[in-house]
Design a protein around this motif. Structure first.
Motif, mmCIF file in Angstrom:
data_model
loop_
_atom_site.group_PDB
_atom_site.id
_atom_site.type_symbol
_atom_site.label_atom_id
_atom_site.label_comp_id
_atom_site.label_asym_id
_atom_site.label_seq_id
_atom_site.Cartn_x
_atom_site.Cartn_y
_atom_site.Cartn_z
ATOM 1 N N ALA A 50 5.633 -11.003 -3.278
ATOM 2 C CA ALA A 50 4.196 -10.947 -3.589
ATOM 3 C C ALA A 50 3.433 -10.273 -2.466
ATOM 4 C CB ALA A 50 3.659 -12.352 -3.823
ATOM 5 N N THR A 51 3.765 -10.616 -1.218
ATOM 6 C CA THR A 51 3.074 -10.002 -0.084
ATOM 7 C C THR A 51 3.322 -8.514 -0.045
ATOM 8 O OG1 THR A 51 3.573 -12.018 1.107
ATOM 9 C CG2 THR A 51 2.742 -10.205 2.391
ATOM 10 N N GLN A 52 4.578 -8.143 -0.312
ATOM 11 C CA GLN A 52 4.915 -6.730 -0.266
ATOM 12 C C GLN A 52 4.112 -5.922 -1.270
ATOM 13 O OE1 GLN A 52 8.963 -5.943 -1.262
ATOM 14 N NE2 GLN A 52 9.098 -4.419 0.350
ATOM 15 N N ILE A 53 3.986 -6.479 -2.474
ATOM 16 C CA ILE A 53 3.208 -5.750 -3.470
ATOM 17 C C ILE A 53 1.737 -5.757 -3.091
ATOM 18 C CG2 ILE A 53 2.459 -5.782 -5.864
ATOM 19 C CD1 ILE A 53 5.286 -6.740 -6.483
ATOM 20 N N GLY A 54 1.234 -6.936 -2.692
ATOM 21 C CA GLY A 54 -0.187 -7.046 -2.388
ATOM 22 C C GLY A 54 -0.613 -6.183 -1.221
ATOM 23 N N LEU A 55 0.224 -6.086 -0.197
ATOM 24 C CA LEU A 55 -0.216 -5.390 1.009
ATOM 25 C C LEU A 55 0.472 -4.059 1.258
ATOM 26 C CD1 LEU A 55 -0.724 -8.234 3.534
ATOM 27 C CD2 LEU A 55 -2.412 -6.908 2.343
ATOM 28 N N PHE A 56 1.446 -3.711 0.411
ATOM 29 C CA PHE A 56 2.077 -2.418 0.630
ATOM 30 C C PHE A 56 1.952 -1.540 -0.605
ATOM 31 C CE2 PHE A 56 6.002 0.162 0.389
ATOM 32 C CZ PHE A 56 5.697 1.047 1.408
ATOM 33 N N VAL A 57 2.436 -2.035 -1.743
ATOM 34 C CA VAL A 57 2.427 -1.178 -2.925
ATOM 35 C C VAL A 57 1.000 -0.883 -3.380
ATOM 36 C CG1 VAL A 57 3.282 -0.952 -5.269
ATOM 37 C CG2 VAL A 57 4.676 -2.088 -3.580
ATOM 38 N N VAL A 58 0.136 -1.905 -3.387
ATOM 39 C CA VAL A 58 -1.234 -1.671 -3.861
ATOM 40 C C VAL A 58 -1.965 -0.648 -2.996
ATOM 41 C CG1 VAL A 58 -3.470 -2.745 -4.246
ATOM 42 C CG2 VAL A 58 -1.421 -3.876 -5.041
ATOM 43 N N PRO A 59 -2.057 -0.841 -1.666
ATOM 44 C CA PRO A 59 -2.772 0.178 -0.888
ATOM 45 C C PRO A 59 -2.102 1.546 -0.928
ATOM 46 C CG PRO A 59 -1.795 -1.475 0.546
ATOM 47 C CD PRO A 59 -1.695 -1.985 -0.826
ATOM 48 N N LEU A 60 -0.762 1.562 -0.987
ATOM 49 C CA LEU A 60 -0.081 2.857 -1.062
ATOM 50 C C LEU A 60 -0.492 3.598 -2.331
ATOM 51 C CD1 LEU A 60 1.999 4.385 0.630
ATOM 52 C CD2 LEU A 60 3.729 3.620 -0.972
ATOM 53 N N THR A 61 -0.600 2.838 -3.426
ATOM 54 C CA THR A 61 -1.022 3.462 -4.677
ATOM 55 C C THR A 61 -2.415 4.055 -4.551
ATOM 56 O OG1 THR A 61 0.119 1.601 -5.621
ATOM 57 C CG2 THR A 61 -0.962 3.038 -7.135
ATOM 58 N N ILE A 62 -3.310 3.297 -3.884
ATOM 59 C CA ILE A 62 -4.680 3.801 -3.713
ATOM 60 C C ILE A 62 -4.640 5.120 -2.947
ATOM 61 C CG2 ILE A 62 -6.933 3.325 -2.674
ATOM 62 C CD1 ILE A 62 -6.538 1.318 -4.674
ATOM 63 N N ILE A 63 -3.800 5.149 -1.901
ATOM 64 C CA ILE A 63 -3.769 6.350 -1.075
ATOM 65 C C ILE A 63 -3.141 7.511 -1.841
ATOM 66 C CG2 ILE A 63 -2.676 7.291 0.992
ATOM 67 C CD1 ILE A 63 -3.386 4.565 2.283
ATOM 68 N N VAL A 64 -2.099 7.220 -2.626
ATOM 69 C CA VAL A 64 -1.520 8.279 -3.454
ATOM 70 C C VAL A 64 -2.563 8.808 -4.430
ATOM 71 C CG1 VAL A 64 0.175 8.744 -5.243
ATOM 72 C CG2 VAL A 64 0.853 7.499 -3.214
ATOM 73 N N ALA A 65 -3.324 7.880 -5.030
ATOM 74 C CA ALA A 65 -4.364 8.311 -5.977
ATOM 75 C C ALA A 65 -5.395 9.178 -5.273
ATOM 76 C CB ALA A 65 -5.038 7.088 -6.587
ATOM 77 N N TRP A 66 -5.725 8.824 -4.052
ATOM 78 C CA TRP A 66 -6.675 9.588 -3.254
ATOM 79 C C TRP A 66 -6.147 11.012 -3.056
ATOM 80 C CZ3 TRP A 66 -8.100 7.668 2.361
ATOM 81 C CH2 TRP A 66 -9.212 8.380 2.819
ATOM 82 N N ILE A 67 -4.836 11.094 -2.710
ATOM 83 C CA ILE A 67 -4.250 12.399 -2.450
ATOM 84 C C ILE A 67 -4.267 13.262 -3.708
ATOM 85 C CG2 ILE A 67 -2.085 13.571 -1.870
ATOM 86 C CD1 ILE A 67 -1.522 11.135 -0.029
ATOM 87 N N ILE A 68 -3.920 12.670 -4.856
ATOM 88 C CA ILE A 68 -3.908 13.496 -6.060
ATOM 89 C C ILE A 68 -5.269 13.528 -6.744
ATOM 90 C CG2 ILE A 68 -1.421 13.356 -6.486
ATOM 91 C CD1 ILE A 68 -1.819 11.203 -8.377
ATOM 92 N N GLY A 69 -6.280 12.991 -6.083
ATOM 93 C CA GLY A 69 -7.637 13.179 -6.570
ATOM 94 C C GLY A 69 -8.051 12.285 -7.721
ATOM 95 N N ILE A 70 -7.443 11.102 -7.809
ATOM 96 C CA ILE A 70 -7.846 10.169 -8.865
ATOM 97 C C ILE A 70 -8.688 9.072 -8.240
ATOM 98 C CG2 ILE A 70 -7.002 8.459 -10.500
ATOM 99 C CD1 ILE A 70 -4.557 10.260 -10.821
ATOM 100 N N LYS A 71 -9.745 8.691 -8.937
ATOM 101 C CA LYS A 71 -10.624 7.670 -8.375
ATOM 102 C C LYS A 71 -10.122 6.295 -8.754
ATOM 103 C CE LYS A 71 -14.704 10.419 -7.938
ATOM 104 N NZ LYS A 71 -16.029 10.762 -8.436
ATOM 105 N N MET A 72 -9.315 5.721 -7.883
ATOM 106 C CA MET A 72 -8.842 4.365 -8.137
ATOM 107 C C MET A 72 -9.328 3.501 -6.987
ATOM 108 S SD MET A 72 -4.964 2.976 -8.337
ATOM 109 C CE MET A 72 -4.653 1.220 -8.214
ATOM 110 N N ASP A 73 -10.017 2.399 -7.310
ATOM 111 C CA ASP A 73 -10.461 1.514 -6.240
ATOM 112 C C ASP A 73 -9.714 0.187 -6.332
ATOM 113 O OD1 ASP A 73 -11.552 0.328 -8.393
ATOM 114 O OD2 ASP A 73 -13.631 0.724 -7.854
#
Lengths: 462, 465
Positions: free
Chosen positions: B362-385
């Motif tokens: 749970a911690t891994q998803i909450g603190l690693f996968v979720v923010p990583l996804t946000i940053i990936v979305a940022w890189i590919i120009g998708i507005k995900m908050d």
């Protein structure tokens, strides 16, 4: 406060029931008693049968002694007078606020007597059935008021009174127990077993989740969703959650009465500090017979129903004439009356530094209402075709959430001092003040100003 | 179910899994976390006799390698779902079928990836291995999230990650504690609460990051335009994501270097009679392991692509909302291997490992996968908050709080597990009845009529059961 409790503690030394209760809690559990019932017994007194012994006729003597055991066996018996007065006031059409007040007063001793009678019946039914009976009838008053209010379609009163009952158990009963216990035992260490308290908190938090989800569902709806649809979703969610809650309650009973009974009799090991020189090991025996106990129980229940009927029918009038909102009356006043007997018991045990029993009373009662009475009301409403969901608006749900979380944090370390009790009490005062100033009209439920003529010829005109 | 299945498993496990249960300090030397140790309970020792008969040496090596990797798990029967899903796509079978087959196919792959990272850890040493494990432990979730992002299905990403946290906290932990409590009803069940506490701080921090952007939306008064609010929330989310990743890195440092002793507390209870002190050795070579890992990841990506592409059609034809499928169904499949492992360790009264699996994941998803996804979305120009609407954030908050309270006193009994399980059931019911249209772009818009009939049908279905 000290003056009222001191004499009662002294009277108790002669009291077979209460002493046995305090001493041998494993014996209690053999008779299927829960902490909830044990506390009420502190309000009992040994009836003096000398007068009755002089009555010549045998049957009459029996009836009288039986009557005395049941009616006079409690210190609250003065309040029984309010019952005929309420009935009288109702049939002569006195002011409705008066009927309301008298009925509330009359309910107090009845609530205590019902728990006495279920305990008596437990002697005959054995521990398991007795435990179940106690677990079910422990909050009979709240349940009956809730069901009657439902029958009148006053969903808001049901919700508020049940919520108020949980709040009053968690903050008021627990707070005053810890506070007075802390003051009285300011130099001695006050310990309790936190495992028992913890079980109650998981269940209360689970109940909170069930209240929170329908509320959030309503707020997360966007403009284009129709209200009818949201209500429908929230209703089906509430009904299924109620079934899950009742399953959790059944599991809790199994846990408490069978598999992990030892968690709930932890207060036994502080028996060695018999500072209270009660060397009278009185065996507990039932004071009334099974059928007479059963008949009394039925009769009492009918009286409770009658008075609750009055209460429910006159609550709006009382609210109007006293200038208090219906919210305030249902959340604060009704539960204080309904819990008075348990409240006194919890404080007395706290004075004796038996915090485990006080906690068992307050938390057990809160859990019982939250996971048994509330879902049962939703299911009864479902059967009656009334749309009652678990959504207790925003203000009420957040009060509940914070009350549970504060109490849970308070009880984390297994010790107590008066400050903990004081904080809980003050939280209750703040919550009460909030509902006192809250004059917002209730939304959702049909609280409507229905014609009140069914008070006289209501369901239970005795 | 509880009585039979684990017995059978634990008997078969004596070969391999006990090793991981036994010497956890040895495990940590190879950079294993509890998360990986649990998956190993699903492994079986492959029988190499048949292969020994093959004459040609290169072929023999190749075959034994294949057998180690493909047949080394009890979930190997689910592998045929992978070709079936591909065939179904090629021949244009109905989309719900493809969806179902892909989901089934992902289950063994998730387990195999954790096996392979463990094998690679033998070659890379403990530190790098620990990092690899910590990163690839939830590879399936990460790949699904990134593919859904590239398809611009932000709602699916959010829901599936949220669901994964919920399922780890309530379902995996709840069944472990419940089954463990029933199986060891007369024994005391203890665990080390320090390890659990670390996870809760981090989860609560993650909750704060989700809560703040959501509250922005509610504090905005009439005159602020929604665009401004969305912008603020986006900036906040991106900055918080970076902070979350920093805290995850700090958590790895804490777990793998400075406070390693907190995480191998389960060492002292070795009274289980597994006297086969087998030395752990790598069963496959580094480069072959690496190749397999790349291959597996590609297959996972392929299946995830199918899942993401067909989720709406499956939702329509099964009459379940997309949010229910993403929050409840996807995570159950993605976590199946860890789930089974956690339960098996709970049966053996090794709660520390079960907790490590559920909370660590749970911690891994909450603190690693979720923010990583946000940053990936940022890189590919998708507005995900980080704003997961009200209902979802509320469920998450209460799940974290309930689980944290449950684990406060360092002991366990079945009632704790049962309450967590029932909470999961309630949340599942909530998303089952929830037919609200999603706010995110690209979400499906069911017609009003359809929605009403669906609510009716489901309401009746739920109530009559």
């Amino acid at each position: 406060m000290g003056s009222t409790v001191e004499p009662s503690a002294i009277t108790e030394s002669g009291n077979a029931n209460a002493n046995a209760t305090v001493k041998g809690s494993s014996r209690e559990l053999r008779h299927g008693r829960t902490a909830h019932n044990m506390s009420s017994s502190s309000l009992r007194k040994r009836s003096d049968l000398r007068l009755i012994q002089r009555v010549p006729c045998k049957t009459l003597k029996k009836i009288l002694s039986n009557l005395q055991e049941v009616i006079l066996g409690t210190k609250l018996n003065v309040l029984f007078l309010a019952i005929p007065l309420a009935v009288f006031a109702n049939s002569y059409h006195y002011g409705r606020p008066l009927i309301f007040g008298l009925s509330l007063i009359g309910l107090t001793p009845l609530a205590e007597r019902v728990s006495f009678l279920t305990e008596q019946l437990a002697f005959y039914t054995g521990p398991t059935v007795g435990g179940l009976l106690n677990a079910t009838c422990g909050n009979a008053t709240e349940l009956i008021i809730a069901i009657l209010a439902l029958a009148h379609n006053k969903v808001a009163v049901v919700k508020y009174s049940l919520l108020g009952s949980i709040l009053s158990n968690l903050l008021l009963v627990l707070g005053s127990s810890l506070f007075f216990g802390g003051i009285a035992n300011i130099r001695s260490e006050q310990r309790f077993d936190r495992k028992q308290a913890d079980v109650n908190f998981f269940l209360l938090l689970m109940g909170l989740l069930c209240h929170l989800l329908p509320l959030l569902l309503k707020y997360s709806a966007t403009g284009e969703t129709s209200t009818a649809m949201i209500n429908k979703m929230s209703l089906s969610l509430s009904r299924t959650s109620s079934i899950v809650m009742i399953i959790a309650y059944i599991a809790y009973l199994i846990f408490q009465l069978w598999t992990h009974r030892q968690l709930f009799e932890a207060q036994e090991d502080d028996d060695d500090d018999d500072a209270y020189n009660d060397d009278v090991t009185v065996e507990e025996t039932p004071v009334i017979g099974f059928w007479s106990g059963f008949a009394w129980l039925v009769g009492m229940t009918l009286f409770i129903a009658l008075l609750s009927e009055y209460v429910v029918a006159t609550i709006e009038d009382a609210s109007d004439s006293w200038g208090l909102s219906v919210n305030f009356i249902s959340i604060i006043l009704l539960p204080i009356v309904g819990n008075a007997a348990e409240h006194a018991g919890a404080i007395i045990f706290a004075f004796k530094n038996k915090l485990d029993i006080s906690l068992g009373v307050a938390l057990g009662s809160a859990t019982q209402i939250s996971l048994f009475v509330v879902p049962l009301s939703v299911i009864v409403a479902w059967i009656l075709g009334i749309n009652m969901d678990l959504n207790f608006n925003l203000l009420e749900t957040s009060c509940l959430a914070l009350a549970i979380i504060i109490t849970a944090f308070t009880l984390q370390d297994g010790t107590s001092h008066y400050m903990k009790g004081l904080v809980l009490l003050l939280c209750y005062v703040v919550v009460a003040a909030c509902f006192f100033v809250d004059q917002i009209t209730q939304n959702g439920a049909v609280v409507g100003l229905q014609p009140m003529n069914n008070a006289g010829g209501g369901l239970f005109s005795a | 179910m509880a009585g039979i299945v684990p017995e059978h498993w634990s008997a078969a496990e004596n070969g391999n899994a006990n090793v991981s249960a036994k010497g956890s300090s040895r495990d940590l030397r190879h950079g294993r976390t509890a998360h990986n140790m649990s998956s190993s309970s699903l492994r079986k020792k492959s029988d190499l006799r048949v292969i020994q008969k093959v004459p040609y040496k290169g072929l023999k090596d190749f075959l034994s390698n294949l057998q180690e990797v493909v047949l080394g798990t009890k979930l190997a029967i689910l592998f045929p779902a992978i070709p079936a899903a591909i065939i179904a796509t090629y021949y244009g079978f109905s989309q719900p079928w493809i969806f179902g087959l892909s989901l089934i196919g992902l289950t063994p792959l998730a387990e195999r990836v954790s096996f392979l990272t463990e094998q690679l850890a033998f070659f890379t040493g403990p530190t790098l291995g620990g990092l690899l494990n910590a990163t690839c432990g939830n590879a399936t979730e990460l790949i699904i999230a990134i593919l859904a992002l590239t398809n611009n299905k932000v709602a699916v990403v959010k829901y599936s990650l949220l669901g994964s946290i919920l399922s780890n906290l309530l379902l995996v932990l709840g069944t472990s504690l419940f089954c463990g409590g029933i199986a060891n009803i007369r024994r005391e069940q203890r665990f080390d609460r320090k390890q659990a506490d670390v996870n809760f701080f981090l989860l609560l921090m993650g909750l704060l990051c989700h809560l703040l952007p959501m509250l922005f939306g509610y504090v905005a008064i009439g005159e602020t335009s929604p665009d401004v609010v969305a912008d603020m929330s986006l900036n906040l989310s991106r900055a918080s994501s970076i902070v979350m990743l920093i805290s995850y890195i700090a958590y790895l440092v804490f777990q793998l270097w400075t406070h390693r002793q907190l995480f191998d507390a389960q060492d002292q209870e070795d009274e289980y009679d597994d006297n086969v002190a087998e030395e752990e050795t790598a069963v496959i070579g580094f480069w072959s392991g690496f190749a397999w890992l790349v291959g597996m990841t590609l297959v996972i990506a392929l299946l995830s692509e199918y899942v993401v592409a067909t989720i709406e059609t499956a939702s329509e034809s099964w009459g379940l909302s997309v949010s229910f499928i993403s929050i409840i169904l996807l995570p159950i499949v993605g976590n199946a291997a860890e789930h089974a492992g956690a339960i098996i360790f709970a049966f053996k009264n090794k709660l520390d490992i079960s907790l490590g699996v559920a909370l660590g994941s749970a911690t891994q998803i909450g603190l690693f996968v979720v923010p990583l996804t946000i940053i990936v979305a940022w890189i590919i120009g998708i507005k995900m908050d980080l704003n997961f609407n009200l209902l979802e954030t509320g469920s998450l908050a209460l799940s974290i709080i309930i689980t944290a309270f449950t684990l406060q006193d360092g002991t366990s009994h079945y009632m704790k597990g049962l309450v967590l399980l029932l909470c999961y059931v309630i949340i599942a019911i909530c998303f089952f009845v929830d037919k609200l249209p999603q706010k995110q772009p690209n979400a499906i818009h069911l017609g009003h009529q359809l929605m009403n009939t669906a609510v009716n049908a489901i309401g009746k279905g739920v109530l009559s059961s």
